[in-house]
Scaffold this active site. Structure first.
Site, PDB file in Angstrom:
ATOM      1  N   PHE A 148      77.675   7.831 -33.861  1.00 27.23           N
ATOM      2  CA  PHE A 148      78.408   7.083 -32.705  1.00 27.23           C
ATOM      3  C   PHE A 148      79.534   8.169 -32.314  1.00 27.23           C
ATOM      4  O   PHE A 148      80.350   8.421 -31.286  1.00 27.23           O
ATOM      5  CB  PHE A 148      79.083   5.926 -33.053  1.00 27.23           C
ATOM      6  CG  PHE A 148      80.204   5.895 -33.968  1.00 27.23           C
ATOM      7  CD1 PHE A 148      81.572   6.140 -33.368  1.00 27.23           C
ATOM      8  CD2 PHE A 148      80.106   6.007 -35.103  1.00 27.23           C
ATOM      9  CE1 PHE A 148      82.493   6.216 -34.359  1.00 27.23           C
ATOM     10  CE2 PHE A 148      81.103   5.859 -36.275  1.00 27.23           C
ATOM     11  CZ  PHE A 148      82.394   6.104 -35.586  1.00 27.23           C
ATOM     12  N   LYS A 172      67.474   9.124 -29.497  1.00 22.44           N
ATOM     13  CA  LYS A 172      67.754   7.865 -29.958  1.00 22.44           C
ATOM     14  C   LYS A 172      69.389   7.810 -30.071  1.00 22.44           C
ATOM     15  O   LYS A 172      69.950   8.213 -31.133  1.00 22.44           O
ATOM     16  CB  LYS A 172      67.071   7.243 -30.978  1.00 22.44           C
ATOM     17  CG  LYS A 172      66.805   5.709 -31.172  1.00 22.44           C
ATOM     18  CD  LYS A 172      68.170   5.074 -31.116  1.00 22.44           C
ATOM     19  CE  LYS A 172      68.680   5.138 -32.391  1.00 22.44           C
ATOM     20  NZ  LYS A 172      70.137   4.289 -32.479  1.00 22.44           N
ATOM     21  N   GLU A 175      73.807   2.999 -31.075  1.00 15.88           N
ATOM     22  CA  GLU A 175      73.960   1.742 -30.316  1.00 15.88           C
ATOM     23  C   GLU A 175      75.512   1.450 -30.267  1.00 15.88           C
ATOM     24  O   GLU A 175      75.739   0.379 -29.418  1.00 15.88           O
ATOM     25  CB  GLU A 175      73.149   0.621 -31.127  1.00 15.88           C
ATOM     26  CG  GLU A 175      73.468   0.334 -32.528  1.00 15.88           C
ATOM     27  CD  GLU A 175      73.125   1.419 -33.383  1.00 15.88           C
ATOM     28  OE1 GLU A 175      72.840   2.514 -33.260  1.00 15.88           O
ATOM     29  OE2 GLU A 175      72.638   0.549 -34.468  1.00 15.88           O
ATOM     30  N   ARG A 176      76.299   2.134 -30.755  1.00 14.44           N
ATOM     31  CA  ARG A 176      77.768   1.575 -30.621  1.00 14.44           C
ATOM     32  C   ARG A 176      78.194   2.123 -29.119  1.00 14.44           C
ATOM     33  O   ARG A 176      79.150   1.550 -28.778  1.00 14.44           O
ATOM     34  CB  ARG A 176      78.326   1.807 -31.557  1.00 14.44           C
ATOM     35  CG  ARG A 176      78.233   1.027 -32.811  1.00 14.44           C
ATOM     36  CD  ARG A 176      78.960   1.151 -34.021  1.00 14.44           C
ATOM     37  NE  ARG A 176      78.418   2.120 -35.086  1.00 14.44           N
ATOM     38  CZ  ARG A 176      78.777   2.430 -36.418  1.00 14.44           C
ATOM     39  NH1 ARG A 176      79.979   2.228 -36.373  1.00 14.44           N
ATOM     40  NH2 ARG A 176      77.926   3.211 -36.890  1.00 14.44           N
ATOM     41  N   SER A 225      75.135   9.160 -41.253  1.00 16.35           N
ATOM     42  CA  SER A 225      75.675   9.261 -42.664  1.00 16.35           C
ATOM     43  C   SER A 225      74.614   9.641 -43.744  1.00 16.35           C
ATOM     44  O   SER A 225      73.504   9.744 -43.314  1.00 16.35           O
ATOM     45  CB  SER A 225      76.226   7.493 -42.891  1.00 16.35           C
ATOM     46  OG  SER A 225      75.225   6.741 -42.615  1.00 16.35           O
ATOM     47  N   CYS A 280      82.923  14.386 -38.589  1.00 16.40           N
ATOM     48  CA  CYS A 280      82.095  14.671 -39.573  1.00 16.40           C
ATOM     49  C   CYS A 280      83.035  16.037 -40.362  1.00 16.40           C
ATOM     50  O   CYS A 280      82.754  16.513 -41.338  1.00 16.40           O
ATOM     51  CB  CYS A 280      80.721  15.021 -39.761  1.00 16.40           C
ATOM     52  SG  CYS A 280      80.351  16.621 -38.303  1.00 16.40           S
ATOM     53  N   GLU A 382      83.532   8.842 -48.268  1.00 14.92           N
ATOM     54  CA  GLU A 382      84.044   9.181 -46.646  1.00 14.92           C
ATOM     55  C   GLU A 382      84.461   7.886 -46.148  1.00 14.92           C
ATOM     56  O   GLU A 382      83.826   6.911 -46.017  1.00 14.92           O
ATOM     57  CB  GLU A 382      82.760   9.670 -46.073  1.00 14.92           C
ATOM     58  CG  GLU A 382      83.071  10.021 -44.364  1.00 14.92           C
ATOM     59  CD  GLU A 382      81.617  10.493 -43.990  1.00 14.92           C
ATOM     60  OE1 GLU A 382      80.625   9.683 -44.044  1.00 14.92           O
ATOM     61  OE2 GLU A 382      82.026  11.517 -42.846  1.00 14.92           O
TER      62      GLU A 382
HETATM   63  P1  NAD Z   1      74.771   5.874 -38.851  1.00 14.06           P
HETATM   64  O1  NAD Z   1      74.102   6.971 -40.193  1.00 14.06           O
HETATM   65  O2  NAD Z   1      75.442   4.821 -39.271  1.00 14.06           O
HETATM   66  O3  NAD Z   1      74.056   6.052 -37.716  1.00 14.06           O
HETATM   67  C1  NAD Z   1      73.495   7.344 -36.982  1.00 14.06           C
HETATM   68  C2  NAD Z   1      72.052   6.790 -36.429  1.00 14.06           C
HETATM   69  O4  NAD Z   1      71.222   6.294 -37.229  1.00 14.06           O
HETATM   70  C3  NAD Z   1      72.616   5.725 -35.224  1.00 14.06           C
HETATM   71  O5  NAD Z   1      71.529   6.391 -34.207  1.00 14.06           O
HETATM   72  C4  NAD Z   1      71.845   4.571 -35.770  1.00 14.06           C
HETATM   73  O6  NAD Z   1      71.406   3.723 -34.904  1.00 14.06           O
HETATM   74  C5  NAD Z   1      70.742   5.138 -36.948  1.00 14.06           C
HETATM   75  N1  NAD Z   1      70.701   4.190 -37.739  1.00 14.06           N
HETATM   76  C6  NAD Z   1      71.508   3.755 -38.693  1.00 14.06           C
HETATM   77  N2  NAD Z   1      71.119   3.054 -39.871  1.00 14.06           N
HETATM   78  C7  NAD Z   1      69.575   3.313 -39.691  1.00 14.06           C
HETATM   79  C8  NAD Z   1      68.613   2.904 -40.734  1.00 14.06           C
HETATM   80  N3  NAD Z   1      69.008   2.242 -41.624  1.00 14.06           N
HETATM   81  N4  NAD Z   1      67.574   3.336 -40.439  1.00 14.06           N
HETATM   82  C9  NAD Z   1      67.228   4.194 -39.370  1.00 14.06           C
HETATM   83  N5  NAD Z   1      68.218   4.612 -38.423  1.00 14.06           N
HETATM   84  C10 NAD Z   1      69.647   4.125 -38.754  1.00 14.06           C
HETATM   85  O7  NAD Z   1      76.229   6.983 -38.772  1.00 14.06           O
HETATM   86  P2  NAD Z   1      77.387   6.608 -37.726  1.00 14.06           P
HETATM   87  O8  NAD Z   1      78.284   5.769 -38.280  1.00 14.06           O
HETATM   88  O9  NAD Z   1      76.744   6.262 -36.541  1.00 14.06           O
HETATM   89  O10 NAD Z   1      78.199   7.956 -37.604  1.00 14.06           O
HETATM   90  C11 NAD Z   1      79.237   8.382 -38.393  1.00 14.06           C
HETATM   91  C12 NAD Z   1      78.270   9.464 -39.877  1.00 14.06           C
HETATM   92  O11 NAD Z   1      78.032  10.624 -39.125  1.00 14.06           O
HETATM   93  C13 NAD Z   1      79.522   9.638 -40.656  1.00 14.06           C
HETATM   94  O12 NAD Z   1      78.821   9.606 -42.065  1.00 14.06           O
HETATM   95  C14 NAD Z   1      79.663  11.140 -40.293  1.00 14.06           C
HETATM   96  O13 NAD Z   1      80.159  11.954 -41.051  1.00 14.06           O
HETATM   97  C15 NAD Z   1      78.529  11.418 -39.653  1.00 14.06           C
HETATM   98  N6  NAD Z   1      78.276  12.800 -38.933  1.00 14.06           N
HETATM   99  C16 NAD Z   1      77.900  13.913 -39.583  1.00 14.06           C
HETATM  100  C17 NAD Z   1      77.717  15.059 -38.658  1.00 14.06           C
HETATM  101  C18 NAD Z   1      77.310  16.450 -39.333  1.00 14.06           C
HETATM  102  O14 NAD Z   1      77.141  17.312 -38.624  1.00 14.06           O
HETATM  103  N7  NAD Z   1      77.268  16.306 -40.644  1.00 14.06           N
HETATM  104  C19 NAD Z   1      78.192  15.057 -37.446  1.00 14.06           C
HETATM  105  C20 NAD Z   1      78.409  13.846 -37.004  1.00 14.06           C
HETATM  106  C21 NAD Z   1      78.689  12.700 -37.678  1.00 14.06           C
END
Ligand code: NAD
Length: 497
Positions: A148, A172, A175-176, A225, A280, A382
Site C-alpha cells: 500500500f 495485483k 487492496e488498501r 512485508s 520501507c 518493523e
Molecule cells: P503486505 O505484505 O501486507 O501486502 C503486500 C501485498 O501482498 C498486498 O498486495 C497484499 O494484498 C498481499 N498480501 C497480503 N497478505 C497476503 C498473503 N497472506 N498472501 C498473499 N498475498 C498477500 O504489505 P503492506 O502492509 O501492504 O506494505 C507494507 C510492507 O511492505 C512493509 O513491511 C514495508 O517494509 C514493505 N515494503 C518493502 C519495500 C522494499 O522494497 N523492500 C518497499 C515498500 C514496502
C-alpha cells in the site's frame, strides 16, 4: 458508493461478489469499495495476457520503447490527478505523492532505453567460421504484487521493465489504496499498449493464490512485508516460478560525533516522519555514537517535532499526513505503549495529537524514544509508523555490530565528516543500500533496488540492470554456415572449436 474493479484486456471489468472498503485516511470515512477478484477473473486476466504474448514478443524493442515515451508524457500530464488519488487513499501529503510519482517515472524513462538494454552479447569467430551470441528472451506472463505504501511507484518498479523486455504483465495492487494503480493502467492503454499486454486484478490473498498456482505465470515480483514475502517466495519457487520478493525493513542511521548535527537532524526528520514513517527505506533507528552526540541530537529532534505540521495530505503546508487505516493506527499506537512498558524513554509523545475538523482521521503525531535497547520490540520489529528510536553506543564498531545483527538489511546511512569512517562503514556493513550523509539512499533508476538478509528473497533486485535479467531468459546461439572449404568429417569426440 463506487466499486473499484479490474482492468483486463484493455477494459474495466467488475466482479463484485466479494468487496472490501477503502478509506480516506484523513477523514476516516469509507470512500469506495474494492472488488476482490475471483478465481475466474484472475484466470481471465492470465488468459488475456497469454493471448497477447506472441504479438508483443515479436514487437521490436524500439516500438515497445515508443509506448513508454508516450506513457511518460501521459503520466506527467496527469500528475495532479494521480497525486490526488494517492493522497485520498494512502494519506501522504501531495508533495510526497509527487515525489513517488517522479521516482516511478524515472523507471519509465530508463525503460525507454529498451533497444540498448536488450542488445545482447556477441562474439565473432569463437571457432573457425563460427560465431556465437547470447540474447535475452521474454519469459511470457509475469505478475507483480505490490504494497500500500507506494501505490504508484512500486508497481512502476516492475511493469515498465517487464513490458519492454517483451513480457505480458498482471498487477495485483494493494487492496488498501487501489485507485491510483487502476488509473495508471488506463494511461498505459492510452499510450498505445496493445490489449491484454497489461492487466490489473484487485484482490487479497485468494487472488494472489491463483497467480501463484497457475503454471501460465512464469515469474512473480513481490514487494511487501517479510512474512508475506517469504510465503510468496517459497510458494512461487516451489511451483517452478522465478520469484523476487522484497520484504520489510528496520533502517538504522549512524550519527558520528563529528557530524553536522543540524544537517543530520533535518535529514532525519524527513527520513523518519515523511510519509508518516510508512516507507520501507524510512529511518526508524538512530544510533548515536557517544552520549554528547545523543543528547544534542535528541534535543534538536524534539524541538523540530514540536513544529511538525500534521494534517490532511491535501492541506497546503502539511508535512505529515495520517496512517493508512484505523487498524494500522492501532498497531502503531500499540508499539508506543510497548516501548514505554519495556523501559524506553518517550521523549515526544504523539498519541495525544488531535487534528481539528478531522477527529475521525487516522492521525498519530511523531513519537521519539531515547535509550532504546536491542531486546525491545520497538527496536526489533518493523513499526511502519512515525516512531523514531534512539540507541546510544560508544563507538562506530558497536553501531555496525548492532546493524549487522538485525534480521533486516534494507537501507542504512551514516552521518559524518570523516571519509575513512564513511568508507569503512559502506564497505563492510551488512545492508544492501547505504547512504553517506544521504538518509534515504533509494537507488536511481539505472541502479537496482534491493536489500540484504530478510529484506529480499531471491537473487535479483528490482528495476535497473537486474530487472532486465529477472524478466528475461538467456539463450545462447552458436552458428556456423558450412562452406565447401570448411567441410568436415564426422567427429565422435566431444566438440572443441
Ligand atoms: P503486505 O505484505 O501486507 O501486502 C503486500 C501485498 O501482498 C498486498 O498486495 C497484499 O494484498 C498481499 N498480501 C497480503 N497478505 C497476503 C498473503 N497472506 N498472501 C498473499 N498475498 C498477500 O504489505 P503492506 O502492509 O501492504 O506494505 C507494507 C510492507 O511492505 C512493509 O513491511 C514495508 O517494509 C514493505 N515494503 C518493502 C519495500 C522494499 O522494497 N523492500 C518497499 C515498500 C514496502
Amino acid at each position: 458508493m463506487s466499486t473499484i474493479g479490474h482492468f483486463i484486456n484493455g477494459s474495466l471489468v467488475h466482479d463484485s461478489e466479494r468487496t472490501q472498503p477503502v478509506y480516506n485516511p484523513a477523514t476516516g470515512q469509507e470512500s469506495a469499495r474494492v472488488a476482490l477478484a475471483s478465481r475466474d477473473t484472475v484466470e481471465r486476466a492470465i488468459a488475456a495476457a497469454e493471448a497477447a504474448f506472441p504479438g508483443w514478443r515479436e514487437t521490436p524493442p524500439l516500438k515497445r520503447a515508443q509506448v513508454m515515451f508516450r506513457y511518460k508524457q501521459l503520466l506527467e500530464q496527469n500528475a495532479g490527478e494521480l497525486c490526488g488519488l494517492i493522497t485520498d487513499q494512502h494519506g501522504k501529503v501531495l508533495d510526497d505523492a509527487m515525489g513517488e510519482l517522479v521516482r516511478g517515472i524515472e523507471v519509465v524513462e530508463y525503460a525507454c532505453g529498451a533497444p540498448e538494454l536488450l542488445t545482447g552479447e556477441h562474439s565473432k569467430g569463437v571457432g573457425s567460421g563460427i560465431d556465437a551470441w547470447s540474447e535475452f528472451q521474454p519469459l511470457g506472463v509475469v505478475a507483480g504484487i505490490t504494497p500500500f505504501n507506494f501505490p504508484v511507484m512500486v508497481p512502476m518498479w516492475m511493469f515498465p521493465m517487464a513490458l519492454i523486455c517483451g513480457n505480458c504483465f498482471i498487477l495485483k495492487p494493494s487492496e488498501r489504496d487501489p485507485a491510483p494503480a487502476l488509473r495508471i493502467a488506463g494511461l498505459l492503454h492510452e499510450a498505445g499498449l496493445p490489449e491484454g499486454v497489461f492487466n490489473l486484478v484487485n484482490g487479497d490473498r485468494e487472488t494472489v493464490d491463483v497467480l501463484l498456482e497457475d503454471s501460465r505465470v512464469k515469474a512473480v515480483s513481490f514487494v511487501g512485508s517479510t512474512p508475506v514475502a517469504e510465503h510468496i517466495y517459497r510458494t512461487g519457487t516451489a511451483a517452478g516460478k522465478r520469484v523476487q520478493a522484497l520484504g520489510g525493513a528496520k533502517n538504522h542511521a549512524v550519527v558520528m560525533p563529528d557530524a553536522d548535527l543540524e544537517n543530520a537532524a533535518n535529514a532525519l526528520m524527513g527520513a523518519a516522519y515523511g510519509s508518516c514513517g510508512e516507507r520501507c527505506m524510512a529511518i526508524s533507528v538512530v544510533v548515536c555514537v557517544g552520549d554528547a552526540t545523543a543528547d544534542a541530537l535528541v534535543g534538536k529532534l524534539a524541538e523540530k517535532l514540536a513544529a511538525l505540521r500534521v494534517g490532511p495530505g491535501r492541506q497546503a503546508g502539511c508535512e505529515m499526513g495520517p496512517l493508512v487505516t484505523a487498524a494500522h493506527l492501532e498497531k502503531v499506537r500499540g508499539y508506543v505503549d510497548a516501548g514505554i512498558a519495556e523501559g524506553a524513554e518517550l521523549v515526544v509523545d504523539g498519541r495525544q495529537l488531535r487534528v481539528e475538523g478531522h477527529e475521525q482521521g487516522f492521525f498519530l503525531g511523531g513519537c521519539l524514544f531515547d535509550r532504546v535497547s536491542p531486546e525491545m520490540s520497538i527496536y526489533r520489529e518493523e513499526i511502519f509508523g512515525p516512531v523514531l528510536c534512539v540507541v546510544r553506543v560508544e563507538e562506530l564498531g558497536q553501531a555496525m555490530a548492532l546493524i549487522d545483527r538485525h534480521e533486516f538489511g534494507n537501507g542504512t546511512c551514516i552521518f559524518t565528516r570523516d571519509g575513512e569512517a564513511a568508507r569503512y562503514f559502506s564497505d563492510h556493513i551488512e545492508v544492501g543500500m547505504v547512504g553517506v550523509n544521504v538518509p534515504l539512499p533509494v537507488p536511481v533508476a539505472s541502479h537496482s533496488f534491493g536489500g540484504w538478509k530478510r529484506s529480499l528473497f531471491g537473487d535479483l533486485s528490482a528495476y535497473g540492470p537486474d530487472a532486465v535479467r529477472f524478466y528475461t531468459r538467456r539463450k545462447t546461439i552458436t552458428q556456423r554456415w558450412p562452406s565447401s572449404s570448411l567441410r568436415e568429417g564426422t567427429v565422435f569426440a566431444f566438440p572443441t572449436l
